[in-house]
Design a protein around this motif. Structure first.
Motif, PDB file in Angstrom:
ATOM      1  N   GLY A 102       0.847  -1.068  -0.139  1.00 54.05           N
ATOM      2  CA  GLY A 102      -0.050   0.070   0.165  1.00 54.05           C
ATOM      3  C   GLY A 102       0.827   1.307   0.068  1.00 54.05           C
ATOM      4  O   GLY A 102       0.215   2.449   0.421  1.00 54.05           O
ATOM      5  N   ASP A 103       2.077   1.090  -0.281  1.00 58.44           N
ATOM      6  CA  ASP A 103       3.051   2.265  -0.239  1.00 58.44           C
ATOM      7  C   ASP A 103       3.704   2.550  -1.786  1.00 58.44           C
ATOM      8  O   ASP A 103       3.741   1.431  -2.384  1.00 58.44           O
ATOM      9  N   PRO A 104       4.227   3.475  -2.003  1.00 53.00           N
ATOM     10  CA  PRO A 104       5.075   3.740  -3.328  1.00 53.00           C
ATOM     11  C   PRO A 104       5.947   2.770  -3.486  1.00 53.00           C
ATOM     12  O   PRO A 104       6.502   2.253  -2.440  1.00 53.00           O
ATOM     13  N   PHE A 105       6.508   2.671  -4.867  1.00 57.43           N
ATOM     14  CA  PHE A 105       7.397   1.658  -5.135  1.00 57.43           C
ATOM     15  C   PHE A 105       8.721   1.790  -4.364  1.00 57.43           C
ATOM     16  O   PHE A 105       9.289   0.960  -4.217  1.00 57.43           O
ATOM     17  N   VAL A 251       1.109  -2.745  -9.180  1.00 59.68           N
ATOM     18  CA  VAL A 251       1.123  -1.298  -9.518  1.00 59.68           C
ATOM     19  C   VAL A 251       0.963  -0.610  -7.901  1.00 59.68           C
ATOM     20  O   VAL A 251       0.706   0.477  -7.826  1.00 59.68           O
ATOM     21  N   TYR A 252       1.703  -1.228  -7.011  1.00 62.25           N
ATOM     22  CA  TYR A 252       2.044  -0.700  -5.842  1.00 62.25           C
ATOM     23  C   TYR A 252       0.731  -0.037  -5.058  1.00 62.25           C
ATOM     24  O   TYR A 252      -0.085  -1.089  -4.984  1.00 62.25           O
ATOM     25  N   ASN A 253       0.714   1.093  -4.624  1.00 61.62           N
ATOM     26  CA  ASN A 253      -0.257   1.608  -3.933  1.00 61.62           C
ATOM     27  C   ASN A 253      -1.356   1.780  -4.779  1.00 61.62           C
ATOM     28  O   ASN A 253      -2.517   2.387  -4.291  1.00 61.62           O
ATOM     29  N   THR A 268       3.683  -2.338 -14.262  1.00 54.77           N
ATOM     30  CA  THR A 268       4.058  -0.982 -14.699  1.00 54.77           C
ATOM     31  C   THR A 268       5.549  -0.731 -14.432  1.00 54.77           C
ATOM     32  O   THR A 268       5.964  -1.173 -13.377  1.00 54.77           O
ATOM     33  N   GLY A 269       5.997   0.254 -15.154  1.00 53.02           N
ATOM     34  CA  GLY A 269       7.312   0.625 -15.147  1.00 53.02           C
ATOM     35  C   GLY A 269       7.555   2.199 -15.190  1.00 53.02           C
ATOM     36  O   GLY A 269       6.483   2.751 -15.886  1.00 53.02           O
ATOM     37  N   VAL A 270       8.383   2.926 -14.617  1.00 56.35           N
ATOM     38  CA  VAL A 270       8.111   4.475 -14.603  1.00 56.35           C
ATOM     39  C   VAL A 270       8.680   5.234 -16.019  1.00 56.35           C
ATOM     40  O   VAL A 270       8.625   6.332 -16.093  1.00 56.35           O
ATOM     41  N   ASP A 303       1.573   8.736 -13.950  1.00 60.56           N
ATOM     42  CA  ASP A 303       0.774   9.435 -13.162  1.00 60.56           C
ATOM     43  C   ASP A 303       1.714   9.250 -11.418  1.00 60.56           C
ATOM     44  O   ASP A 303       2.709   8.788 -11.621  1.00 60.56           O
ATOM     45  N   GLU A 304       0.862   9.499 -10.611  1.00 60.40           N
ATOM     46  CA  GLU A 304       1.511   9.546  -9.253  1.00 60.40           C
ATOM     47  C   GLU A 304       1.932   8.150  -8.562  1.00 60.40           C
ATOM     48  O   GLU A 304       2.530   8.094  -7.915  1.00 60.40           O
ATOM     49  N   TYR A 305       1.455   7.282  -9.098  1.00 61.73           N
ATOM     50  CA  TYR A 305       1.806   5.872  -8.970  1.00 61.73           C
ATOM     51  C   TYR A 305       3.001   5.596  -9.702  1.00 61.73           C
ATOM     52  O   TYR A 305       3.480   4.151  -9.503  1.00 61.73           O
ATOM     53  N   GLY A 306       3.361   6.088 -10.665  1.00 61.45           N
ATOM     54  CA  GLY A 306       4.509   5.526 -11.709  1.00 61.45           C
ATOM     55  C   GLY A 306       3.799   4.920 -12.745  1.00 61.45           C
ATOM     56  O   GLY A 306       4.698   3.986 -13.296  1.00 61.45           O
ATOM     57  N   SER A 307       2.504   4.852 -13.220  1.00 60.14           N
ATOM     58  CA  SER A 307       2.168   4.123 -14.492  1.00 60.14           C
ATOM     59  C   SER A 307       1.713   5.099 -15.409  1.00 60.14           C
ATOM     60  O   SER A 307       1.402   6.281 -15.334  1.00 60.14           O
ATOM     61  N   SER A 308       1.791   4.695 -16.788  1.00 60.22           N
ATOM     62  CA  SER A 308       1.544   5.495 -17.817  1.00 60.22           C
ATOM     63  C   SER A 308      -0.145   6.085 -17.713  1.00 60.22           C
ATOM     64  O   SER A 308      -0.918   4.989 -17.529  1.00 60.22           O
TER      65      SER A 308
END
Ligand SMILES: NC(=O)CC[C@H](N)C(=O)O
Length: 327
Positions: A102-105, A251-253, A268-270, A303-308
């Motif tokens: 539930g946290d960022p990558f 997709v992390y959080n 996904t990747g940044v 986006d803020e989660y690091g996904s396209s």
């Protein structure tokens, strides 16, 4: 289905995908290229492309499908698979857990809160750095080679890493260095910190296009079996483990929402890549892709989660129109 009818069906789907690429491309402006890795900022942020590959080899490609980009966190799925194939699943799970955070990558907070340093899962940076350190081989070069070799087996062509992207991240990777030092201190890093980082950042810099990651997605969708080459590339148990991690942590959080509204194991990747594995469906529905498929998407504005941003919207549209959710 007769070949002509199949071609006609594929053409209809390809046309729809073209329309959706046109529709979703403007949404790229809602995201931003990753800037913490300076080399990624240079990508054309209006790019959006997709490849979809079915088990019979049918391919739909659209938009900027051919543009190359670096795997970034998509590589975590492959390195995890390589370590499980080499050491066996129990050995790997002694070093990294299977729980979402539930946290960022790149979050560091839970390392101190959970089993004294054991990373929660191999899809976050902490877990992925641990996994990179136990890749087969004594040197960073040999470890990276083990990842490249499995990719070559899945996709049928050789891969290399992008030196500029690697250097760019290597010089700015203070947070990943902090994670690696912490892991070293708690006994979850099997090599020297700088060497483990070299392996991890080089695997993140491996260059691909959407067709390459769609093929890897297809092999995972088919439980490790390559339906076009008719060859079992990795054990079914490991493919399932990888897919379950993609669904719960890929997709992390944002993994919960992604599972709820898209329902496809994906990573996904940044750099803007999305690798999705759509398994064959057991329920009877009047929709295409019943035998499953691999999907590769690229759109560097994230986006803020690091996904396209546009990539996720495009995948959501496809999943909902064609009923691809596994739930
Ligand atoms: N989410 C990602 O794609 C992150 C990968 C990137 N190389 C990093 O470690 O920060």
């Amino acid at each position: 289905m007769k070949k002509d009818a199949m071609d006609q069906r594929t053409n209809q789907h390809a046309k729809l995908i073209d329309d959706w690429i046109t529709h979703y491309r403007p949404f790229t402006s809602q995201g931003k290229n990753a800037s913490y890795i300076p080399a990624l900022e240079k990508a054309n942020s209006s790019h959006l492309g997709i490849s979809i590959i079915e088990p019979d080899g049918t391919i739909i490609k659209s938009g900027d499908w051919e543009v190359t980009f670096t795997l970034q966190s998509i590589s975590k799925v492959i390195s995890f698979i390589v370590t499980c194939m080499h050491h066996g699943i129990p050995y790997v799970l002694e070093r990294v857990d299977l729980e979402p955070t539930g946290d960022p990558f790149d979050s560091i907070i839970r390392l101190e809160m959970h089993k004294h340093g054991k990373p929660f899962n191999p899809m976050i940076n902490a877990g992925a750095i641990t996994v990179s350190s136990i890749l087969p081989g004594e040197t960073p070069k040999a470890k990276l080679e083990s990842v490249l070799t499995l990719m070559e087996k899945m996709v049928g062509k050789p891969f290399t890493y992008n030196e500029e992207v690697f250097r760019s991240e290597w010089e700015t990777a203070n947070r990943n260095r902090a994670l690696a030092y912490y892991l070293k201190e708690t006994g979850y890093l099997d090599m020297d910190v700088e060497e483990a980082l070299e392996v991890y950042l080089k695997q993140c810099s491996i260059e691909v296009n959407t067709e390459d990651i769609a093929l890897i997605g297809l092999v995972l969708a088919n439980d490790g079996y390559h339906p076009i080459r008719k060859e079992q590339i990795l054990p079914k148990e490991i493919a399932r483990l990888a897919k379950s991690l993609m669904l719960t942590c890929g997709v992390y959080n944002n993994s919960g929402r992604f599972a709820a509204f898209i329902g496809i194991p994906a990573k996904t990747g940044v750099s803007g890549g999305i690798m999705a594995a759509v398994p064959p469906r057991v329920r009877q529905v009047a929709s295409p892709l019943l035998e499953g498929c691999g999907i590769g998407i690229y759109g560097p504005a994230i986006d803020e989660y690091g996904s396209s941003v546009a990539g996720v919207l495009l995948l959501e549209k496809i999943a909902n129109t064609w009923d691809l959710s596994i739930f």
